[in-house]
Write a protein that holds these residues in place. Structure first.
Motif, mmCIF file in Angstrom:
data_model
loop_
_atom_site.group_PDB
_atom_site.id
_atom_site.type_symbol
_atom_site.label_atom_id
_atom_site.label_comp_id
_atom_site.label_asym_id
_atom_site.label_seq_id
_atom_site.Cartn_x
_atom_site.Cartn_y
_atom_site.Cartn_z
ATOM 1 N N PHE A 125 94.702 -62.723 30.661
ATOM 2 C CA PHE A 125 93.555 -61.881 30.912
ATOM 3 C C PHE A 125 93.747 -60.513 30.277
ATOM 4 O O PHE A 125 94.859 -60.000 30.202
ATOM 5 C CB PHE A 125 93.313 -61.717 32.411
ATOM 6 C CG PHE A 125 92.791 -62.955 33.071
ATOM 7 C CD1 PHE A 125 91.612 -63.538 32.635
ATOM 8 C CD2 PHE A 125 93.470 -63.545 34.113
ATOM 9 C CE1 PHE A 125 91.120 -64.684 33.239
ATOM 10 C CE2 PHE A 125 92.981 -64.680 34.725
ATOM 11 C CZ PHE A 125 91.803 -65.250 34.288
ATOM 12 N N GLY A 126 92.639 -59.895 29.861
ATOM 13 C CA GLY A 126 92.680 -58.544 29.337
ATOM 14 C C GLY A 126 93.142 -58.506 27.898
ATOM 15 O O GLY A 126 93.231 -59.514 27.203
ATOM 16 N N ASP A 127 93.407 -57.299 27.420
ATOM 17 C CA ASP A 127 93.853 -57.085 26.051
ATOM 18 C C ASP A 127 95.324 -57.436 25.939
ATOM 19 O O ASP A 127 96.166 -56.913 26.657
ATOM 20 C CB ASP A 127 93.636 -55.614 25.694
ATOM 21 C CG ASP A 127 93.890 -55.333 24.227
ATOM 22 O OD1 ASP A 127 94.491 -56.186 23.558
ATOM 23 O OD2 ASP A 127 93.490 -54.261 23.775
ATOM 24 N N LEU A 128 95.653 -58.342 25.002
ATOM 25 C CA LEU A 128 97.038 -58.753 24.823
ATOM 26 C C LEU A 128 97.951 -57.577 24.507
ATOM 27 O O LEU A 128 99.137 -57.585 24.838
ATOM 28 C CB LEU A 128 97.123 -59.779 23.683
ATOM 29 C CG LEU A 128 96.775 -61.223 23.992
ATOM 30 C CD1 LEU A 128 96.750 -62.033 22.713
ATOM 31 C CD2 LEU A 128 97.753 -61.823 24.968
ATOM 32 N N MET A 129 97.426 -56.562 23.853
ATOM 33 C CA MET A 129 98.252 -55.438 23.432
ATOM 34 C C MET A 129 98.327 -54.317 24.466
ATOM 35 O O MET A 129 99.030 -53.339 24.273
ATOM 36 C CB MET A 129 97.718 -54.858 22.113
ATOM 37 C CG MET A 129 97.562 -55.889 21.028
ATOM 38 S SD MET A 129 99.115 -56.783 20.708
ATOM 39 C CE MET A 129 98.530 -58.127 19.701
ATOM 40 N N GLU A 130 97.571 -54.487 25.560
ATOM 41 C CA GLU A 130 97.507 -53.432 26.568
ATOM 42 C C GLU A 130 98.880 -53.159 27.174
ATOM 43 O O GLU A 130 99.589 -54.063 27.591
ATOM 44 C CB GLU A 130 96.522 -53.843 27.675
ATOM 45 C CG GLU A 130 96.306 -52.768 28.728
ATOM 46 C CD GLU A 130 95.324 -53.226 29.795
ATOM 47 O OE1 GLU A 130 95.078 -52.468 30.724
ATOM 48 O OE2 GLU A 130 94.817 -54.354 29.677
ATOM 49 N N ASP A 131 99.244 -51.908 27.183
ATOM 50 C CA ASP A 131 100.466 -51.417 27.826
ATOM 51 C C ASP A 131 101.758 -51.900 27.152
ATOM 52 O O ASP A 131 102.845 -51.661 27.689
ATOM 53 C CB ASP A 131 100.520 -51.802 29.311
ATOM 54 C CG ASP A 131 99.432 -51.120 30.116
ATOM 55 O OD1 ASP A 131 99.026 -50.011 29.724
ATOM 56 O OD2 ASP A 131 98.997 -51.685 31.133
ATOM 57 N N LEU A 132 101.689 -52.556 26.002
ATOM 58 C CA LEU A 132 102.912 -53.035 25.368
ATOM 59 C C LEU A 132 103.831 -51.877 24.977
ATOM 60 O O LEU A 132 105.055 -51.990 25.078
ATOM 61 C CB LEU A 132 102.588 -53.870 24.123
ATOM 62 C CG LEU A 132 102.067 -55.295 24.361
ATOM 63 C CD1 LEU A 132 101.916 -56.012 23.040
ATOM 64 C CD2 LEU A 132 102.991 -56.070 25.274
ATOM 65 N N ASP A 133 103.238 -50.791 24.524
ATOM 66 C CA ASP A 133 104.057 -49.670 24.072
ATOM 67 C C ASP A 133 104.763 -48.962 25.218
ATOM 68 O O ASP A 133 105.655 -48.147 24.985
ATOM 69 C CB ASP A 133 103.190 -48.668 23.298
ATOM 70 C CG ASP A 133 102.680 -49.242 21.982
ATOM 71 O OD1 ASP A 133 103.394 -50.093 21.406
ATOM 72 O OD2 ASP A 133 101.585 -48.864 21.534
ATOM 73 N N LYS A 134 104.364 -49.254 26.459
ATOM 74 C CA LYS A 134 105.006 -48.642 27.622
ATOM 75 C C LYS A 134 106.259 -49.405 28.054
ATOM 76 O O LYS A 134 107.026 -48.914 28.874
ATOM 77 C CB LYS A 134 104.023 -48.581 28.790
ATOM 78 C CG LYS A 134 102.789 -47.729 28.514
ATOM 79 C CD LYS A 134 101.837 -47.748 29.702
ATOM 80 C CE LYS A 134 100.571 -46.944 29.408
ATOM 81 N NZ LYS A 134 99.619 -46.998 30.540
ATOM 82 N N ILE A 135 106.452 -50.603 27.514
ATOM 83 C CA ILE A 135 107.605 -51.418 27.902
ATOM 84 C C ILE A 135 108.851 -50.915 27.195
ATOM 85 O O ILE A 135 108.866 -50.761 25.973
ATOM 86 C CB ILE A 135 107.363 -52.905 27.551
ATOM 87 C CG1 ILE A 135 106.179 -53.446 28.353
ATOM 88 C CG2 ILE A 135 108.621 -53.735 27.827
ATOM 89 C CD1 ILE A 135 105.810 -54.873 28.005
#
Length: 294
Positions: A125-135
């Motif tokens: 669900f949602g944008d696959l790229m969402e929040d990836l840079d926060k990991i």
């Protein structure tokens, strides 16, 4: 490992696991009847606070852990403290999840859906790229000899696959030690079930490795990164987006790992080459195959 942190909330859970395989008969190439077993495949519809969310196709051996891990990997729940109960009822083929305070913007979060390349078609669900840079993943060094030892230890698992086939297996590992091994009809289900165990028992991923029998796709990289695990290992291949996301997030990605062979598509600097196999020659080459330097 399975001992829960005494300070961690544990929701009410059913214990509705079922057998992973069913008796079946088939006719072989000689026209003779063969009796064996086939992998189970069951539909489990997940309801979150009475709202239908998804139907998962699963073996059904660890449905509560599957549901918890799936919700966590979909970013619908962040902590186990949000969950009041998970109740699985196979008569209605449903899993009812109740939370204490509801999920903010649930309809908005589930409105956008991406069907992934996972066997059985996984869903994100949602944008696959969402929040990836926060990991932020730790960059740990792993020994080549340790990878070989792990692969050797894994050879005694895959119980359902050996009996009935048609399943994928995933393992949570620390070095060469296999902490948890789960099989399901899709690799995304197996990884979600492990994520559920980690969430419930407050198991950190920073010092772990994750093994899967399936392809290293973008979905697998995202799930493992969300679990905080820095190394993903598979006996199968990798996809282009899987490699690109591993490079972006910082997941050490190792594919085609079997016997003494493997291919590192990202994070080779995190592998200590302490057990390089003897030089091998290919039939059409006069020079030995070049080994990468550590």
């Amino acid at each position: 490992m399975n001992k829960a942190n005494e300070y961690t909330h544990r929701p009410q859970l059913t214990d509705a696991g079922l057998s992973a395989a069913h008796p079946a008969t088939a006719v072989d190439e000689y026209g003779e009847i063969r009796r064996g077993r086939v992998a189970a495949e069951r539909a489990l519809t997940v309801y979150l606070d009475k709202q239908e969310i998804v139907t998962l196709m699963t073996l059904g051996t660890r449905p509560e852990m599957l549901v918890l891990g799936w919700l966590h990997n979909q970013r619908l729940i962040k902590t186990i403290d949000q969950v009041k109960a998970v109740q699985v009822d196979w008569e209605t083929e449903s899993a009812a999840v109740t939370t204490f305070d509801g999920i903010p913007d649930l309809q908005q979060k589930t409105a956008r859906k991406t069907v992934t390349t996972g066997c059985g078609q996984g869903t994100v669900f949602g944008d696959l790229m969402e929040d990836l840079d926060k990991i932020e993943l730790p960059q740990c060094t792993h020994r080549q000899s340790g990878i070989y030892a792990l692969l050797k230890n894994l050879s005694s698992y895959n119980e359902v696959y050996q009996r009935a086939g048609a399943v994928h297996g995933c393992a949570l590992c620390r070095g060469a030690e296999i902490l948890l091994f789960i099989e399901d009809v899709g690799r995304h289900n197996a990884v979600d079930a492990i994520a559920g165990n980690m969430l419930l028992d407050d198991i950190p991923g920073r010092d772990k490795l994750f093994y899967t029998t399936g392809r290293l796709t973008s979905e697998m990289v995202i799930k493992v990164a969300q679990m905080g695990i820095p190394l993903l290992l598979s006996r199968s291949g990798a996809t282009q987006m899987g490699v690109e996301l591993a490079q972006r997030i910082g997941v050490t990605l190792i594919a085609r790992a079997k016997g003494k062979h493997f291919l590192i598509y990202n994070g080779a600097e995190n592998i200590s080459f302490d057990a390089i196999p003897p030089v091998r020659y290919q039939s059409n080459q006069k020079k030995p195959v070049e080994h990468a330097k550590s």
